[in-house]
Enzyme design. Structure first.
Site, PDB file in Angstrom:
ATOM      1  N   LYS A  35       0.585  -1.075   0.084  1.00 31.54           N
ATOM      2  CA  LYS A  35      -0.036  -0.008   0.074  1.00 31.54           C
ATOM      3  C   LYS A  35       0.716   1.230  -0.088  1.00 31.54           C
ATOM      4  CE  LYS A  35      -4.077  -1.804   2.252  1.00 31.54           C
ATOM      5  NZ  LYS A  35      -5.220  -1.599   3.132  1.00 31.54           N
ATOM      6  N   GLU A  36       2.172   0.901  -0.074  1.00 32.82           N
ATOM      7  CA  GLU A  36       3.236   2.168  -0.064  1.00 32.82           C
ATOM      8  C   GLU A  36       4.004   2.240  -1.282  1.00 32.82           C
ATOM      9  OE1 GLU A  36       4.425   3.732   4.186  1.00 32.82           O
ATOM     10  OE2 GLU A  36       3.492   1.719   4.717  1.00 32.82           O
ATOM     11  N   MET A  37       5.123   1.820  -1.293  1.00 29.27           N
ATOM     12  CA  MET A  37       6.012   1.896  -2.330  1.00 29.27           C
ATOM     13  C   MET A  37       6.073   0.888  -3.208  1.00 29.27           C
ATOM     14  SD  MET A  37       9.008   4.097  -0.530  1.00 29.27           S
ATOM     15  CE  MET A  37       9.724   4.855  -1.595  1.00 29.27           C
TER      16      MET A  37
END
Length: 329
Positions: free
Chosen positions: A137-139
């Site tokens: 959900k981030e990088m």
């Protein structure tokens, strides 16, 4: 009274009682009993070389660390042009347009906290730095080898060799994390409240001092004390009146212990006016709402408009006067 509840509520009662016992003391004397200035250097920084810090700074802005080259650490923790190290969203949006689970905390002073993340899942900046890179959900990077290949292709080998001169293969996730942590250890804020604490009693004005008294007398110092005015303990969100968000169980999602339900790291109040929205879920869009909601859920009191205004005035003294990159000015 359960042991866990007693552990939660007794510090609050102690600080509220203590704060009410200073009727005849000066505001400065009272402040020194609850707060202390930020340190000049973070623990561990004595081992950070200039080349390591410079590498970490470059990596902080490196979009090659995200799956589609769309994001860097700075995307959610913006430091450009004197920014506060946040993205001002309730929850962040990842590289693949995934909606995050929690509000992105500021990277200013992060290394002075007792632990990292709202749920304290890791202790150090170095441990923290690895996780967003591989979080879907981030990088959203898929492997360490993918990260290493990206940085080789971006021409980072020489910089890593300078920073880790004794290693044959210096580009690896551990060294990336060490470099990012070294840069973040330079992010110690500076404000007028510290000037006041260190003896300049004219550093804050009369209305700000009155707000400081209200902040103490209402019991806010039970959790927001010390150098960071927070950041040193975990507290249940909704001690007195339940917090509406029951989906996120906070620390319990890490420990698996139901006794930790809805416990989150107490946020630091340094530079608080510049880091909206507030709380782990970003539910409070304004500082006034955050002050009112915290008083109600954590202390069981309703503050009037004047009290909220006074506390906000005190928060002005916590505005960060330092920028990460002075050359931008």
């Amino acid at each position: 009274m359960t042991k866990h509840f007693a552990f939660t509520i007794l510090p609050l009662l102690y600080f509220v009682g203590l704060s009410q016992s200073y009727t005849h003391a000066s505001t400065h004397e009272i402040a020194l009993s609850f707060f202390e200035p930020l340190p000049a250097v973070m623990q561990g920084a004595e081992q950070d070389s200039a080349v390591l810090i410079e590498l970490g700074k470059k990596l902080y802005f490196e979009t090659a660390l995200s799956i589609n080259h769309s994001q860097s650490c700075n995307s959610c923790h913006n430091l450009n042009n004197g920014a506060a190290g946040v993205d001002h969203l309730p929850v962040s949006i990842g590289a693949l347009a995934s909606i995050g689970d929690r509000n992105a905390p500021t990277t200013w002073n992060a290394g002075l906290h007792v632990a990292q993340f709202w749920d304290g899942r890791v202790k150090t900046l170095t441990q923290q730095a690895k996780l967003p890179i591989f979080n879907a959900k981030e990088m959203a990077m898929t492997s360490e080898s993918q990260v290493i290949e990206r940085l080789y292709n971006q021409g980072y080998l020489a910089a890593f060799k300078r920073a880790f001169s004794k290693q044959l293969l210096p580009i690896n996730i551990e060294n990336i994390a060490h470099a990012l942590a070294a840069f973040q250890r330079t992010l110690i804020s500076k404000d007028r409240f510290d000037d006041y604490l260190t003896g300049d009693k004219g550093a804050i004005n009369q209305s700000e001092k009155e707000g400081l008294r209200v902040f103490i007398e209402k019991g806010c110092v039970a959790c927001h004390n010390g150098a960071l005015l927070g950041g040193q303990l975990f507290m249940k969100m909704g001690i007195v009146h339940p917090y509406p968000n029951k989906k996120d169980k906070g620390k319990a999602q890490v420990t698996g212990n139901p006794a930790d339900n809805y416990f989150f790291k107490v946020p630091s109040l340094r530079n608080i006016l510049n880091t909206a929205p507030y709380f782990h879920d970003g539910a409070a869009s304004t500082i006034e709402q955050a002050i009112e909601d915290t008083a109600w859920h954590q202390l069981g009191i309703k503050l009037n408009t004047q009290e909220v205004k006074a506390i906000k005035a005190f928060f002005n003294t916590l505005n960060n006067q330092k920028v990460a990159f002075p050359e931008q000015r």
